[in-house]
Design a protein around this motif. Structure first.
Motif, PDB file in Angstrom:
ATOM      1  N   MET A   1     -43.826  -9.728  22.127  1.00 28.49           N
ATOM      2  CA  MET A   1     -43.327  -8.549  22.787  1.00 28.49           C
ATOM      3  C   MET A   1     -44.408  -8.533  23.790  1.00 28.49           C
ATOM      4  O   MET A   1     -44.043  -8.544  25.005  1.00 28.49           O
ATOM      5  CB  MET A   1     -42.709  -7.978  21.928  1.00 28.49           C
ATOM      6  CG  MET A   1     -40.774  -7.446  20.911  1.00 28.49           C
ATOM      7  SD  MET A   1     -40.859  -6.000  19.846  1.00 28.49           S
ATOM      8  CE  MET A   1     -40.262  -5.473  21.370  1.00 28.49           C
TER       9      MET A   1
ATOM     10  N   SER B   1     -34.133  -8.845  15.344  1.00 27.85           N
ATOM     11  CA  SER B   1     -33.014  -8.367  14.143  1.00 27.85           C
ATOM     12  C   SER B   1     -31.653  -9.660  14.008  1.00 27.85           C
ATOM     13  O   SER B   1     -30.998  -9.774  13.533  1.00 27.85           O
ATOM     14  CB  SER B   1     -33.234  -7.613  13.769  1.00 27.85           C
ATOM     15  OG  SER B   1     -32.475  -6.628  14.632  1.00 27.85           O
TER      16      SER B   1
ATOM     17  N   THR C   1     -32.461  -2.046  15.327  1.00 22.55           N
ATOM     18  CA  THR C   1     -32.606  -1.771  14.270  1.00 22.55           C
ATOM     19  C   THR C   1     -32.721  -0.377  13.609  1.00 22.55           C
ATOM     20  O   THR C   1     -31.950  -0.975  12.574  1.00 22.55           O
ATOM     21  CB  THR C   1     -33.383  -2.859  13.663  1.00 22.55           C
ATOM     22  OG1 THR C   1     -33.715  -3.668  13.988  1.00 22.55           O
ATOM     23  CG2 THR C   1     -34.183  -3.914  12.215  1.00 22.55           C
TER      24      THR C   1
ATOM     25  N   ASN D   1     -30.447  -6.362  19.073  1.00 28.10           N
ATOM     26  CA  ASN D   1     -30.394  -6.101  18.064  1.00 28.10           C
ATOM     27  C   ASN D   1     -31.274  -4.900  17.605  1.00 28.10           C
ATOM     28  O   ASN D   1     -32.283  -4.786  17.227  1.00 28.10           O
ATOM     29  CB  ASN D   1     -30.094  -6.833  17.697  1.00 28.10           C
ATOM     30  CG  ASN D   1     -29.395  -6.243  15.973  1.00 28.10           C
ATOM     31  OD1 ASN D   1     -28.099  -5.886  15.839  1.00 28.10           O
ATOM     32  ND2 ASN D   1     -29.647  -6.047  14.229  1.00 28.10           N
TER      33      ASN D   1
ATOM     34  N   ASP E   1     -35.263  -8.556  23.587  1.00 27.38           N
ATOM     35  CA  ASP E   1     -35.422  -8.693  21.844  1.00 27.38           C
ATOM     36  C   ASP E   1     -34.273  -9.164  21.213  1.00 27.38           C
ATOM     37  O   ASP E   1     -33.579  -8.230  21.162  1.00 27.38           O
ATOM     38  CB  ASP E   1     -35.966  -7.243  21.302  1.00 27.38           C
ATOM     39  CG  ASP E   1     -36.619  -6.987  20.186  1.00 27.38           C
ATOM     40  OD1 ASP E   1     -36.047  -7.804  19.253  1.00 27.38           O
ATOM     41  OD2 ASP E   1     -37.238  -5.919  19.495  1.00 27.38           O
TER      42      ASP E   1
ATOM     43  N   SER F   1     -38.938 -12.884  15.023  1.00 32.60           N
ATOM     44  CA  SER F   1     -39.648 -13.229  14.694  1.00 32.60           C
ATOM     45  C   SER F   1     -38.568 -13.841  13.201  1.00 32.60           C
ATOM     46  O   SER F   1     -37.345 -13.699  13.118  1.00 32.60           O
ATOM     47  CB  SER F   1     -39.632 -11.056  13.668  1.00 32.60           C
ATOM     48  OG  SER F   1     -39.913 -11.331  15.028  1.00 32.60           O
TER      49      SER F   1
ATOM     50  N   GLN G   1     -38.783 -13.167   9.526  1.00 33.30           N
ATOM     51  CA  GLN G   1     -38.624 -12.821   8.778  1.00 33.30           C
ATOM     52  C   GLN G   1     -37.210 -11.905   8.734  1.00 33.30           C
ATOM     53  O   GLN G   1     -36.734 -10.968   7.645  1.00 33.30           O
ATOM     54  CB  GLN G   1     -39.519 -11.786   7.937  1.00 33.30           C
ATOM     55  CG  GLN G   1     -39.734 -11.127   8.853  1.00 33.30           C
ATOM     56  CD  GLN G   1     -40.792 -10.449  10.306  1.00 33.30           C
ATOM     57  OE1 GLN G   1     -40.712 -11.392  10.465  1.00 33.30           O
ATOM     58  NE2 GLN G   1     -40.694  -9.587  10.689  1.00 33.30           N
TER      59      GLN G   1
ATOM     60  N   PHE H   1     -37.070   0.290  18.529  1.00 33.03           N
ATOM     61  CA  PHE H   1     -38.038  -1.032  19.176  1.00 33.03           C
ATOM     62  C   PHE H   1     -38.012  -0.740  20.921  1.00 33.03           C
ATOM     63  O   PHE H   1     -38.177  -1.756  21.114  1.00 33.03           O
ATOM     64  CB  PHE H   1     -37.378  -1.976  18.019  1.00 33.03           C
ATOM     65  CG  PHE H   1     -37.442  -1.641  16.266  1.00 33.03           C
ATOM     66  CD1 PHE H   1     -39.038  -2.335  16.655  1.00 33.03           C
ATOM     67  CD2 PHE H   1     -36.319  -1.690  15.775  1.00 33.03           C
ATOM     68  CE1 PHE H   1     -39.020  -2.225  15.056  1.00 33.03           C
ATOM     69  CE2 PHE H   1     -36.810  -1.471  14.113  1.00 33.03           C
ATOM     70  CZ  PHE H   1     -38.444  -2.200  14.207  1.00 33.03           C
TER      71      PHE H   1
HETATM   72  C1  LIG Z   1     -38.548  -5.442  13.093  1.00 39.87           C
HETATM   73  C2  LIG Z   1     -38.004  -5.870  15.017  1.00 39.87           C
HETATM   74  C3  LIG Z   1     -39.572  -5.505  15.614  1.00 39.87           C
HETATM   75  C4  LIG Z   1     -40.867  -5.741  14.812  1.00 39.87           C
HETATM   76  O1  LIG Z   1     -40.933  -7.034  14.768  1.00 39.87           O
HETATM   77  P1  LIG Z   1     -41.815  -7.989  13.630  1.00 39.87           P
HETATM   78  O2  LIG Z   1     -41.395  -8.976  12.924  1.00 39.87           O
HETATM   79  O3  LIG Z   1     -42.405  -7.105  12.987  1.00 39.87           O
HETATM   80  O4  LIG Z   1     -43.297  -7.423  14.841  1.00 39.87           O
HETATM   81  C5  LIG Z   1     -39.205  -5.382  16.965  1.00 39.87           C
HETATM   82  N1  LIG Z   1     -37.760  -5.248  16.857  1.00 39.87           N
HETATM   83  C6  LIG Z   1     -36.751  -5.747  16.235  1.00 39.87           C
HETATM   84  C7  LIG Z   1     -35.793  -5.232  16.978  1.00 39.87           C
HETATM   85  C8  LIG Z   1     -37.050  -5.730  14.906  1.00 39.87           C
HETATM   86  O5  LIG Z   1     -35.340  -5.297  14.362  1.00 39.87           O
END
Ligand SMILES: *Cc1c(COP(=O)(O)O)cnc(C)c1O
Length: 356
Positions: free
Chosen positions: A65, A164, A135, A133, A161, A184, A186, A85
Motif C-alpha cells: 500500500m 482481504s 475488513t 473489502n 486494496d 496479503s 494471510q 483500512f
Molecule cells: C489486513 C488488512 C490490511 C493490512 O494488511 P497487512 O497484511 O496486515 O499489512 C489492509 N487492508 C485491509 C482491507 C486488510 O484487511
C-alpha cells in the motif's frame, strides 16, 4: 487446543501448504528462484484476470500500500475510505509527505462511483485509492463500477486494496482498469503472513518513473525493473513463503477452481448473514456486504470478549469489533479455506453460549 480461526486474517493454513515452508533453502539469484517467481506471476495473473506485471513484497500488505501510494502520486491523491483500512492509506500518505484528501463514507456505507466522479471532476487528483473489502466493517466496494468512472480520466492512477478479498471474491483487474491491485497472503489466499502480492499496470510504472523520492526498499520501479529483467528481486525475498504461495495458487486454480472458490465464499457469507439477520443486525449496507467477512451489530449487548473465551473452550475464535466498534459489533470471517460445516458448527456453538 488448536483453534479454528474465524478471524479476518491471519487465517488457518492447510498442513500441505505449511509443509512447503520447510523446503531446503535455495539461492535467491538462481534459475530456480526465477522459475518460482515466474510460475507465481502466471498463476496470479489468472487469479486477478490481468495481463499486468506481478510483483511480490516480503512485507505484509501494508508495505505494498505504502509502495503504491508513494510511488505513483505526483499531484494529489484522492483517498476514499469506508473504515479503518481506508484511513490507513491517508495515514501512510501523511507519513510520507504525499499530498492527499480523504473522502470518508458514513459507517457501513460504500464508496460510490458518483463520489469518485465528483472528486475527479475538480481536476485536482492523479491517484484514487479504494478499499475493495473493508475488513473493519464487512463491506465490499463496487470497484468495477468505480473503475468505469476512472477510465474517463486517463491521467488518474487507480489503486485498490484487495488485501482481504483476493482469492475469495472475483476481481477483474484489467476489466476494472485497476493500475495496482494488492493483497496479503494471510487472508483469503490461505498462506502464512509475511508476503504481499500486487499487479502493476504499465501506466502505473510510467507514472512512477516521473515521481521523485519513491523511497528505497519499497520503490516500485526498483522492484518492477528487477522482476522484469529476470524474475528476481533487488533484496532477498522470502523464498519459503514463495514456495507456499506457489503451491497454494496451484491448488486454488487446479484443484478447487476459481469459480468454485468464489461460489463457496458466497455460500458461506450467506449462511452467516442469514444467521445474523435472524438474531442480530448487519453493520453494513445490505447491497455491499462482503463475501469474506461479516460484521454483526451486537444488538443484544452481550460481552464479545466473554463469548470468545467460551468459544476457545470449543476450539473456535472470532473477532471483536474493530477499533471503536469493540464490543459494539463482532466479526466472523469466512475466508480462504473455511468449510460450511465448520461455520455451521461455530454458529450453533454461539447460539448455545448466548442462549439465542
Ligand atoms: C489486513 C488488512 C490490511 C493490512 O494488511 P497487512 O497484511 O496486515 O499489512 C489492509 N487492508 C485491509 C482491507 C486488510 O484487511
Amino acid at each position: 487446543m488448536d483453534l479454528k480461526l474465524f478471524i479476518p486474517g491471519p487465517v488457518d493454513v492447510d498442513d500441505d501448504v505449511l509443509k512447503q515452508l520447510s523446503k531446503k533453502q535455495i539461492g535467491h539469484r538462481t534459475q530456480t528462484a526465477s522459475d518460482l517467481q515466474k510460475r507465481i506471476s502466471d498463476n496470479l495473473r489468472k487469479l486477478m484476470y490481468t495481463e499486468n506485471t506481478i510483483i511480490l513484497s516480503t512485507s505484509s500488505g501494508s508495505g505494498v500500500m505504502e509502495m503504491a501510494l508513494r510511488s505513483t502520486t505526483k499531484k494529489r491523491a484522492a483517498v476514499f475510505s469506508v473504515g479503518a483500512f481506508g484511513d490507513r492509506w491517508a495515514k501512510m500518505g501523511e507519513a510520507n509527505g504525499v499530498p492527499l484528501d480523504l473522502f470518508k463514507s458514513d459507517l457501513g456505507q460504500p464508496t460510490t462511483p458518483e463520489m469518485v466522479e465528483e472528486a475527479l471532476e475538480t481536476g485536482k487528483y492523479d491517484v484514487v485509492t479504494v478499499t475493495h473489502n473493508e475488513t473493519s466493517t464487512g463491506l465490499m466496494n463496487p470497484v468495477h463500477e468505480i473503475g468505469e468512472v476512472i477510465k474517463k480520466y486517463p491521467d488518474v492512477i487507480y489503486l485498490v486494496d484487495a488485501v482481504s478479498s483476493l482469492g475469495g471474491a472475483k476481481i477483474e483487474v484489467d476489466k476494472a482498469g485497476i493500475d495496482i491491485c494488492l493483497a496479503s497472503t494471510q487472508k483469503s489466499l490461505g498462506v502464512p503472513p509475511g508476503l504481499a502480492v500486487a499487479s502493476v499496470s504499465e501506466k502505473a510504472i510510467e507514472r512512477a518513473k516521473t515521481v521523485e523520492n519513491r523511497g528505497y526498499y519499497l520503490d516500485l520501479i526498483n522492484v518492477v525493473n528487477r522482476v522484469k529483467r529476470n524474475y528476481q528481486y533487488p533484496s532477498t525475498p522470502s523464498t519459503q513463503l514463495m514456495w507456499a504461495l506457489d503451491y497454494k495458487l496451484d491448488k486454488i486454480l487446479n484443484v478447487e477452481g476459481l469459480e468454485n472458490r468464489f461460489k463457496r465464499h458466497k455460500r458461506l457469507a450467506k449462511v452467516v448473514k442469514d444467521w445474523a439477520r435472524k438474531h442480530f443486525e448487519l453493520l453494513s449496507h445490505e447491497d455491499y456486504l462482503s463475501n469474506t467477512v461479516t460484521n454483526i451489530k451486537n444488538t443484544r449487548g452481550y460481552s464479545v470478549v466473554k463469548l470468545n473465551e467460551e468459544l476457545k473452550k470449543h476450539g473456535f475464535m472470532i473477532s471483536n469489533g474493530y477499533g471503536s466498534l469493540k464490543e459494539k459489533a463482532f466479526r466472523i470471517a469466512h475466508m480462504a479455506d473455511r468449510k460450511e460445516v465448520e461455520l455451521v458448527e461455530l454458529l450453533k456453538t454461539i447460539e448455545k453460549i448466548w442462549k439465542l
